[in-house]
Scaffold this motif. Structure first.
Motif, PDB file in Angstrom:
ATOM      1  N   THR A 344       3.935 -18.695   2.456  1.00  0.00           N
ATOM      2  CA  THR A 344       3.827 -19.730   1.428  1.00  0.00           C
ATOM      3  C   THR A 344       5.213 -20.063   0.911  1.00  0.00           C
ATOM      4  OG1 THR A 344       3.641 -18.252  -0.479  1.00  0.00           O
ATOM      5  CG2 THR A 344       1.598 -18.774   0.702  1.00  0.00           C
ATOM      6  N   GLY A 345       5.292 -21.125   0.136  1.00  0.00           N
ATOM      7  CA  GLY A 345       6.512 -21.441  -0.576  1.00  0.00           C
ATOM      8  C   GLY A 345       6.590 -20.645  -1.870  1.00  0.00           C
ATOM      9  N   PRO A 346       7.635 -20.856  -2.667  1.00  0.00           N
ATOM     10  CA  PRO A 346       7.765 -20.144  -3.937  1.00  0.00           C
ATOM     11  C   PRO A 346       6.713 -20.604  -4.939  1.00  0.00           C
ATOM     12  CG  PRO A 346       9.485 -21.797  -3.723  1.00  0.00           C
ATOM     13  CD  PRO A 346       8.782 -21.746  -2.403  1.00  0.00           C
ATOM     14  N   GLY A 347       6.332 -19.675  -5.840  1.00  0.00           N
ATOM     15  CA  GLY A 347       5.434 -20.011  -6.929  1.00  0.00           C
ATOM     16  C   GLY A 347       3.988 -20.205  -6.521  1.00  0.00           C
ATOM     17  N   VAL A 348       3.543 -19.609  -5.409  1.00  0.00           N
ATOM     18  CA  VAL A 348       2.170 -19.811  -4.914  1.00  0.00           C
ATOM     19  C   VAL A 348       1.361 -18.525  -5.118  1.00  0.00           C
ATOM     20  CG1 VAL A 348       0.734 -20.317  -2.903  1.00  0.00           C
ATOM     21  CG2 VAL A 348       2.915 -21.509  -3.236  1.00  0.00           C
ATOM     22  N   ARG A 349       0.197 -18.662  -5.718  1.00  0.00           N
ATOM     23  CA  ARG A 349      -0.709 -17.520  -5.912  1.00  0.00           C
ATOM     24  C   ARG A 349      -1.607 -17.377  -4.670  1.00  0.00           C
ATOM     25  NH1 ARG A 349      -2.871 -18.409 -12.148  1.00  0.00           N
ATOM     26  NH2 ARG A 349      -0.829 -18.662 -13.146  1.00  0.00           N
ATOM     27  N   GLU A 350      -1.220 -16.545  -3.756  1.00  0.00           N
ATOM     28  CA  GLU A 350      -1.983 -16.341  -2.522  1.00  0.00           C
ATOM     29  C   GLU A 350      -2.635 -14.959  -2.569  1.00  0.00           C
ATOM     30  OE1 GLU A 350      -3.031 -18.040   0.212  1.00  0.00           O
ATOM     31  OE2 GLU A 350      -4.016 -16.113   0.532  1.00  0.00           O
ATOM     32  N   PRO A 351      -3.978 -14.865  -2.643  1.00  0.00           N
ATOM     33  CA  PRO A 351      -4.645 -13.565  -2.794  1.00  0.00           C
ATOM     34  C   PRO A 351      -4.312 -12.569  -1.688  1.00  0.00           C
ATOM     35  CG  PRO A 351      -6.171 -15.374  -3.233  1.00  0.00           C
ATOM     36  CD  PRO A 351      -4.926 -15.997  -2.700  1.00  0.00           C
ATOM     37  N   GLN A 352      -4.159 -13.019  -0.430  1.00  0.00           N
ATOM     38  CA  GLN A 352      -3.932 -12.071   0.660  1.00  0.00           C
ATOM     39  C   GLN A 352      -2.538 -11.464   0.627  1.00  0.00           C
ATOM     40  OE1 GLN A 352      -5.795 -12.824   4.555  1.00  0.00           O
ATOM     41  NE2 GLN A 352      -6.250 -14.888   3.776  1.00  0.00           N
ATOM     42  N   ASN A 353      -1.628 -12.058  -0.155  1.00  0.00           N
ATOM     43  CA  ASN A 353      -0.288 -11.478  -0.288  1.00  0.00           C
ATOM     44  C   ASN A 353      -0.213 -10.435  -1.402  1.00  0.00           C
ATOM     45  OD1 ASN A 353       0.771 -12.968   1.818  1.00  0.00           O
ATOM     46  ND2 ASN A 353       1.348 -14.686   0.508  1.00  0.00           N
ATOM     47  N   ARG A 354      -1.236 -10.356  -2.249  1.00  0.00           N
ATOM     48  CA  ARG A 354      -1.274  -9.363  -3.338  1.00  0.00           C
ATOM     49  C   ARG A 354      -1.994  -8.119  -2.811  1.00  0.00           C
ATOM     50  NH1 ARG A 354      -2.960 -14.210  -6.275  1.00  0.00           N
ATOM     51  NH2 ARG A 354      -5.112 -13.446  -6.386  1.00  0.00           N
ATOM     52  N   ARG A 355      -1.246  -7.224  -2.166  1.00  0.00           N
ATOM     53  CA  ARG A 355      -1.887  -6.146  -1.407  1.00  0.00           C
ATOM     54  C   ARG A 355      -1.045  -4.885  -1.379  1.00  0.00           C
ATOM     55  NH1 ARG A 355       1.413  -8.917   1.864  1.00  0.00           N
ATOM     56  NH2 ARG A 355       2.261  -7.908   3.737  1.00  0.00           N
ATOM     57  N   VAL A 356      -1.718  -3.803  -0.995  1.00  0.00           N
ATOM     58  CA  VAL A 356      -1.048  -2.556  -0.601  1.00  0.00           C
ATOM     59  C   VAL A 356      -1.572  -2.184   0.781  1.00  0.00           C
ATOM     60  CG1 VAL A 356      -0.929  -0.067  -1.023  1.00  0.00           C
ATOM     61  CG2 VAL A 356      -0.551  -1.673  -2.899  1.00  0.00           C
ATOM     62  N   GLU A 357      -0.663  -1.813   1.674  1.00  0.00           N
ATOM     63  CA  GLU A 357      -1.028  -1.412   3.022  1.00  0.00           C
ATOM     64  C   GLU A 357      -0.892   0.105   3.164  1.00  0.00           C
ATOM     65  OE1 GLU A 357       1.257  -3.191   6.103  1.00  0.00           O
ATOM     66  OE2 GLU A 357      -0.235  -2.774   7.656  1.00  0.00           O
ATOM     67  N   ILE A 358      -1.968   0.762   3.593  1.00  0.00           N
ATOM     68  CA  ILE A 358      -1.962   2.205   3.839  1.00  0.00           C
ATOM     69  C   ILE A 358      -1.864   2.409   5.347  1.00  0.00           C
ATOM     70  CG2 ILE A 358      -3.211   4.379   3.528  1.00  0.00           C
ATOM     71  CD1 ILE A 358      -4.798   2.986   1.285  1.00  0.00           C
ATOM     72  N   ILE A 359      -0.836   3.108   5.804  1.00  0.00           N
ATOM     73  CA  ILE A 359      -0.637   3.382   7.233  1.00  0.00           C
ATOM     74  C   ILE A 359      -0.613   4.898   7.449  1.00  0.00           C
ATOM     75  CG2 ILE A 359       0.863   3.040   9.231  1.00  0.00           C
ATOM     76  CD1 ILE A 359       2.010   0.595   7.829  1.00  0.00           C
ATOM     77  N   ILE A 360      -1.531   5.349   8.280  1.00  0.00           N
ATOM     78  CA  ILE A 360      -1.613   6.774   8.598  1.00  0.00           C
ATOM     79  C   ILE A 360      -0.844   7.016   9.880  1.00  0.00           C
ATOM     80  CG2 ILE A 360      -3.159   8.702   9.121  1.00  0.00           C
ATOM     81  CD1 ILE A 360      -5.352   7.210   7.608  1.00  0.00           C
ATOM     82  N   ARG A 361       0.229   7.785   9.785  1.00  0.00           N
ATOM     83  CA  ARG A 361       1.069   8.104  10.952  1.00  0.00           C
ATOM     84  C   ARG A 361       0.674   9.461  11.548  1.00  0.00           C
ATOM     85  NH1 ARG A 361       3.207   3.277  12.327  1.00  0.00           N
ATOM     86  NH2 ARG A 361       4.407   2.357  10.623  1.00  0.00           N
TER      87      ARG A 361
END
Length: 361
Positions: A344-361
């Motif tokens: 997205t550009g600046p200043g955009v409220r995008e729900p899928q970008n408000r996240r935490v990613e858990i990666i199990i190594r």
């Protein structure tokens, strides 16, 4: 009185939408010009031949211009210093025993300190704003000459004086695509220059010349201004997403996405269920490290978003520990508004970008 009411209305309108502020962070500059429409002010004359009572100085439409430098503090509010210039022509001086034909110009210039609040209405193409300002304005009658039809009376004034002033502002900015920080602005301004300014002149009444004084009452001005504004620290838009490529073979690591509400770092019930699933799965496979990476969308300032991404990652890590994952295998990182899931550009409220990613190594 009119200016005070306008300021109160501005404050009331801004209060309920403070949470929607679209911030401008840091330094910006602006300039504009447009239509100047003064409301004919009353004048108290002192001098032989003016008659009794108030006079009214009728003016034509004119033009205005302004330059401003300001600073946005990142929560929707910004503050600026503005220099302005307005000019209009004079066509008549009315009163008793007037009217008289008049010529000349009214030129006004000064400095205003403005407080402005930007609004986010959900569109990246328009941002309304409300503002109020106070300062000082000088007005020059340059020169004002009046002649009564039929002769016997003439006056001339070429002087300047100043008084405090206030203004109310309502307008909108329109960001220019592919030019970060650059916006077109359009606004309406109502200015009240307080009364009391005095202008010395000369009156010729039946052939006798004598000094005169014109005392100006409140000057009310309507101005429509179109301009341009440049904010210095707006980041460029993200690069286009790369072309999709064939999916690689599944990696042994498992990953989970936990999403958040706008400007929040607390976990919803759905988010807790996903964290619990990740915690349970970590007991069934060989684990060397669990990465917990936090992200935000672009609707806030970069500094604020960095802190918010860390708070989100810590909230997920804490839930993993409560679900039985050892603290020493968890690595926490915050990436702010970088690594967007949806470009997205600046200043955009995008729900899928408000996240935490858990990666199990």
């Amino acid at each position: 009185m009119r200016f005070r009411n306008a300021v109160i209305a501005t404050a009331l309108l801004a209060t309920p939408v403070a949470a929607m502020a679209q911030p401008i962070s840091g330094l910006y500059v602006g300039a504009g010009a447009g239509l100047h429409a003064p409301i004919s002010p009353d004048i108290t004359p002192y001098g032989r031949g003016y008659g009794t009572g108030l006079l009214e100085l009728n003016q034509d439409f004119g033009f205005n211009s302004n330059l401003a430098i300001g600073y946005g503090i990142g929560n929707g509010f910004r503050f600026e210093i503005e220099g302005d210039f307005m000019r209009s022509g004079v066509n008549q001086l009315r009163g008793t025993p007037f009217p008289t034909a008049s010529t000349g110009t009214v030129r006004t210039w000064g400095v205003m300190a403005n407080a402005v609040f930007d609004l986010d209405v959900g569109s990246p193409w328009v941002y309304p704003y409300l503002g109020a300002g106070a300062g000082y304005q000088w007005t020059r009658l340059n020169p004002l000459t009046s002649v009564r039809p039929g002769g016997g009376f003439a006056s001339a004034t070429s002087a300047q004086d100043g008084e405090p002033a206030g203004q109310a502002i309502i307008g909108a900015s329109f960001p220019i695509p592919n030019m970060p920080g650059l916006s077109i602005t359009a606004d309406y301004r109502f200015m009240d220059i307080l009364g009391g300014a005095k202008y010395d002149g000369v009156v010729v009444n039946d052939g006798v010349a004598s000094p005169s004084v014109l005392k100006m009452h409140n000057q009310f001005n309507n101005d429509v201004v179109v301009g341009i504004r440049y904010a210095f620290n707006v980041p460029p838009p993200p690069s286009p997403a790369p072309a999709p490529v064939a999916a690689p073979a599944p990696a042994p690591a498992r990953s989970y996405l936990v999403f958040f509400d706008w400007d929040r770092a607390d976990l919803t019930e759905r988010a807790r269920a996903i964290v619990k699933e990740a915690a349970d799965n970590s007991t069934r496979v060989q684990v060397t490290r669990i990465e917990v990476n936090g992200y935000t969308d672009t609707s806030g300032s970069p500094k604020y978003n960095q802190g918010l991404s860390v708070r989100r990652a810590k909230a997920v890590a804490g839930e993993l520990v409560r679900d039985g994952v050892p603290q020493n295998v968890i690595a926490i990182q915050g990436f702010g508004e970088t690594h967007l899931l949806v470009a997205t550009g600046p200043g955009v409220r995008e729900p899928q970008n408000r996240r935490v990613e858990i990666i199990i190594r």
